[in-house]
Design an enzyme around this catalytic site. Sequence first.
Site, mmCIF file in Angstrom:
data_model
loop_
_atom_site.group_PDB
_atom_site.id
_atom_site.type_symbol
_atom_site.label_atom_id
_atom_site.label_comp_id
_atom_site.label_asym_id
_atom_site.label_seq_id
_atom_site.Cartn_x
_atom_site.Cartn_y
_atom_site.Cartn_z
ATOM 1 N N ARG A 8 38.878 29.385 40.943
ATOM 2 C CA ARG A 8 37.588 29.107 41.255
ATOM 3 C C ARG A 8 37.129 27.796 41.595
ATOM 4 O O ARG A 8 36.183 27.482 41.881
ATOM 5 C CB ARG A 8 36.874 29.515 39.834
ATOM 6 C CG ARG A 8 36.495 31.160 39.811
ATOM 7 C CD ARG A 8 36.087 31.366 38.188
ATOM 8 N NE ARG A 8 37.375 31.066 37.349
ATOM 9 C CZ ARG A 8 37.460 31.481 36.158
ATOM 10 N NH1 ARG A 8 36.317 31.963 35.540
ATOM 11 N NH2 ARG A 8 38.514 31.148 35.526
ATOM 12 N N ARG B 129 36.149 35.802 46.677
ATOM 13 C CA ARG B 129 36.074 36.647 45.234
ATOM 14 C C ARG B 129 34.608 37.241 45.226
ATOM 15 O O ARG B 129 34.579 38.234 44.768
ATOM 16 C CB ARG B 129 36.205 35.596 44.168
ATOM 17 C CG ARG B 129 35.420 35.939 42.720
ATOM 18 C CD ARG B 129 36.738 36.600 41.707
ATOM 19 N NE ARG B 129 36.507 36.823 40.589
ATOM 20 C CZ ARG B 129 35.625 37.781 40.210
ATOM 21 N NH1 ARG B 129 35.196 38.813 41.000
ATOM 22 N NH2 ARG B 129 35.648 38.022 38.848
ATOM 23 N N ASP C 153 47.982 38.611 38.478
ATOM 24 C CA ASP C 153 47.343 38.587 37.049
ATOM 25 C C ASP C 153 48.565 39.006 36.140
ATOM 26 O O ASP C 153 48.996 40.158 36.654
ATOM 27 C CB ASP C 153 46.180 38.977 36.615
ATOM 28 C CG ASP C 153 45.474 38.147 35.460
ATOM 29 O OD1 ASP C 153 44.972 37.079 35.418
ATOM 30 O OD2 ASP C 153 45.884 38.528 34.338
ATOM 31 N N ARG D 206 47.329 28.077 38.363
ATOM 32 C CA ARG D 206 46.205 28.307 38.915
ATOM 33 C C ARG D 206 45.660 27.513 40.156
ATOM 34 O O ARG D 206 44.622 27.037 40.161
ATOM 35 C CB ARG D 206 45.094 28.161 37.649
ATOM 36 C CG ARG D 206 45.170 29.210 36.827
ATOM 37 C CD ARG D 206 44.468 30.700 37.272
ATOM 38 N NE ARG D 206 44.443 31.530 36.221
ATOM 39 C CZ ARG D 206 43.769 31.966 35.256
ATOM 40 N NH1 ARG D 206 42.769 31.201 35.156
ATOM 41 N NH2 ARG D 206 44.219 32.770 34.482
ATOM 42 N N TYR E 13 47.545 40.927 24.288
ATOM 43 C CA TYR E 13 46.345 41.200 24.830
ATOM 44 C C TYR E 13 46.001 42.651 24.627
ATOM 45 O O TYR E 13 44.989 43.191 24.455
ATOM 46 C CB TYR E 13 46.554 40.697 26.461
ATOM 47 C CG TYR E 13 45.960 39.399 26.754
ATOM 48 C CD1 TYR E 13 44.696 39.091 26.586
ATOM 49 C CD2 TYR E 13 46.959 38.384 26.897
ATOM 50 C CE1 TYR E 13 44.421 37.532 27.004
ATOM 51 C CE2 TYR E 13 46.798 37.173 27.174
ATOM 52 C CZ TYR E 13 45.416 36.723 27.083
ATOM 53 O OH TYR E 13 45.187 35.479 27.524
HETATM 54 O O1 CP3 Z 1 47.104 30.500 41.204
HETATM 55 C C1 CP3 Z 1 47.879 31.245 40.515
HETATM 56 O O2 CP3 Z 1 48.073 30.568 39.196
HETATM 57 C C2 CP3 Z 1 48.120 32.625 40.514
HETATM 58 C C3 CP3 Z 1 47.352 33.510 40.089
HETATM 59 C C4 CP3 Z 1 47.211 33.674 38.603
HETATM 60 C C5 CP3 Z 1 45.986 34.091 37.866
HETATM 61 N N1 CP3 Z 1 46.353 34.353 36.609
HETATM 62 C C6 CP3 Z 1 44.689 34.225 38.488
HETATM 63 C C7 CP3 Z 1 43.429 34.346 37.720
HETATM 64 C C8 CP3 Z 1 48.218 33.661 37.501
HETATM 65 C C9 CP3 Z 1 49.563 32.985 37.543
HETATM 66 C C10 CP3 Z 1 47.662 34.026 36.238
HETATM 67 C C11 CP3 Z 1 48.359 34.260 34.926
HETATM 68 C C12 CP3 Z 1 47.719 34.563 33.717
HETATM 69 N N2 CP3 Z 1 46.684 35.371 33.653
HETATM 70 C C13 CP3 Z 1 47.903 34.056 32.405
HETATM 71 C C14 CP3 Z 1 49.200 33.212 31.914
HETATM 72 C C15 CP3 Z 1 48.653 31.678 32.252
HETATM 73 C C16 CP3 Z 1 47.922 31.023 31.222
HETATM 74 O O3 CP3 Z 1 46.463 30.791 31.954
HETATM 75 O O4 CP3 Z 1 47.977 31.180 30.318
HETATM 76 C C17 CP3 Z 1 47.091 34.726 31.443
HETATM 77 C C18 CP3 Z 1 47.089 34.461 29.812
HETATM 78 C C19 CP3 Z 1 46.181 35.264 32.202
HETATM 79 C C20 CP3 Z 1 44.984 36.294 31.668
HETATM 80 C C21 CP3 Z 1 43.596 36.071 32.318
HETATM 81 N N3 CP3 Z 1 43.436 36.090 33.656
HETATM 82 C C22 CP3 Z 1 42.761 35.554 31.501
HETATM 83 C C23 CP3 Z 1 42.679 35.022 30.240
HETATM 84 C C24 CP3 Z 1 41.570 35.339 32.470
HETATM 85 C C25 CP3 Z 1 40.189 34.934 32.416
HETATM 86 C C26 CP3 Z 1 40.036 33.293 32.139
HETATM 87 C C27 CP3 Z 1 39.768 32.892 33.089
HETATM 88 O O5 CP3 Z 1 40.234 31.735 33.712
HETATM 89 O O6 CP3 Z 1 38.783 33.448 33.707
HETATM 90 C C28 CP3 Z 1 41.989 35.745 33.775
HETATM 91 C C29 CP3 Z 1 41.364 35.823 35.070
HETATM 92 C C30 CP3 Z 1 42.018 34.936 36.204
HETATM 93 N N4 CP3 Z 1 43.269 35.250 36.754
HETATM 94 C C31 CP3 Z 1 41.351 34.172 37.172
HETATM 95 C C32 CP3 Z 1 42.333 33.720 38.226
HETATM 96 C C33 CP3 Z 1 42.223 32.925 39.352
HETATM 97 C C34 CP3 Z 1 39.973 33.941 37.166
HETATM 98 C C35 CP3 Z 1 38.962 35.178 37.544
HETATM 99 C C36 CP3 Z 1 37.782 34.961 38.448
HETATM 100 O O7 CP3 Z 1 38.001 34.621 39.539
HETATM 101 O O8 CP3 Z 1 36.789 35.477 37.823
#
Ligand code: CP3
Length: 339
Positions: free
Chosen positions: A28, A37, A74, A24, A150
Amino acid sequence: MDKKVFLRTLAGEATPRPPVWLMRQAGRYLPEYREVRAGAGGFLDLCYTPDLAVEVTLQPIRRFGFDAAILFSDILVVPDALGSEVGFVEGEGPRLIPLQGGADLARLSPARLHDHLAPVYETIRRLRRDLPPETALIGFAGAPWTLAAYMIEGGGSKDFLRARETARREPSMFGRLVDLLTEAVIAYLREQLRSGAEALQLFDSWAGVLPPDERARWSTAPLKRIVDALRGEAPVLCFPRGIGAAYAAFAAEVRPQGLSLDTTVDPAWAASAIPKGVCLQGNLDPALLVTGGEAMLEGANAIREALKGRPHVFNLGHGVLPHTPPEHVAALVRALKSA
Ligand code: CP3
């Protein structure tokens, strides 16, 4: 010899310092991410618009000079491509049409997988062109168990009880879902490699909620199938988060090129328990990156010391938290690159 320190380390070479990237690292906590975003519409629009996905992938590279960039996307784009209609509700996380039985499963189809994910492949092609030559490009996918969890819950959960119950009550339906996901993930990752990804990471974020026998069947076995399918094509890192002492057996059985340790794993234990051929990645507590200062730098040093003498990719034990001050990330990278 490859000049990318991240790829050399994953290949088992001793390098003068551990390469660094953070899960990540785009997100944000960066004001420039929040700006893109805000103009993108939904979160998935950001993932499916190559111009924007390329830009947010590059933001942390420009700012901090990480040794690897991870494709901005994602894990839930694969369920979305199969037909689960993923949406992200502001402040609540992902929502999917809950998969409730065999009839719902029958409606999912891999037929549109590559068409649906074409923007992701285009993002990768552009990134390979735009990234600095010393920066490696990591592609990724969710592991079948985590994706299935999920899909059945229809969103996030703290314990994924409904998914676990479905796996127990309807193992043959659940097995077909996991097989469908395993094949889709292999096809998706192959196409990421063809588009220019140089290494791959598999996120099994919810491996840790399963008891050993079910973990073997639904988490470890599909990951092994994926790693074996891609062996020889590119290095693969696995992140079976939360499995504790089972990390050792996982490494011996799956034999990925890299293993990402979660925050709870003692790196000194990992250094002795995990087979030498596996590169270890991790595992600073993301909360220490929020704290910053000496506590953070001491934490980072302790991990480096514990993993000295074996290939190590520096990372967090989970993703960067949204309230992390970017200056702390800058200080961490500076310390790691100068030491
Ligand atoms: O920079 C990076 O790591 C690359 C991008 C990336 C994202 N998600 C962007 C993202 C990667 C590799 C992921 C993987 C991901 N997504 C996982 C596995 C890693 C982990 O965290 O355990 C999982 C379980 C998800 C599913 C997911 N995506 C959830 C549960 C959420 C909501 C929770 C949150 O943090 O908001 C997301 C959204 C998400 N994916 C965001 C980002 C930057 C935030 C969304 C936003 O900008 O509003």
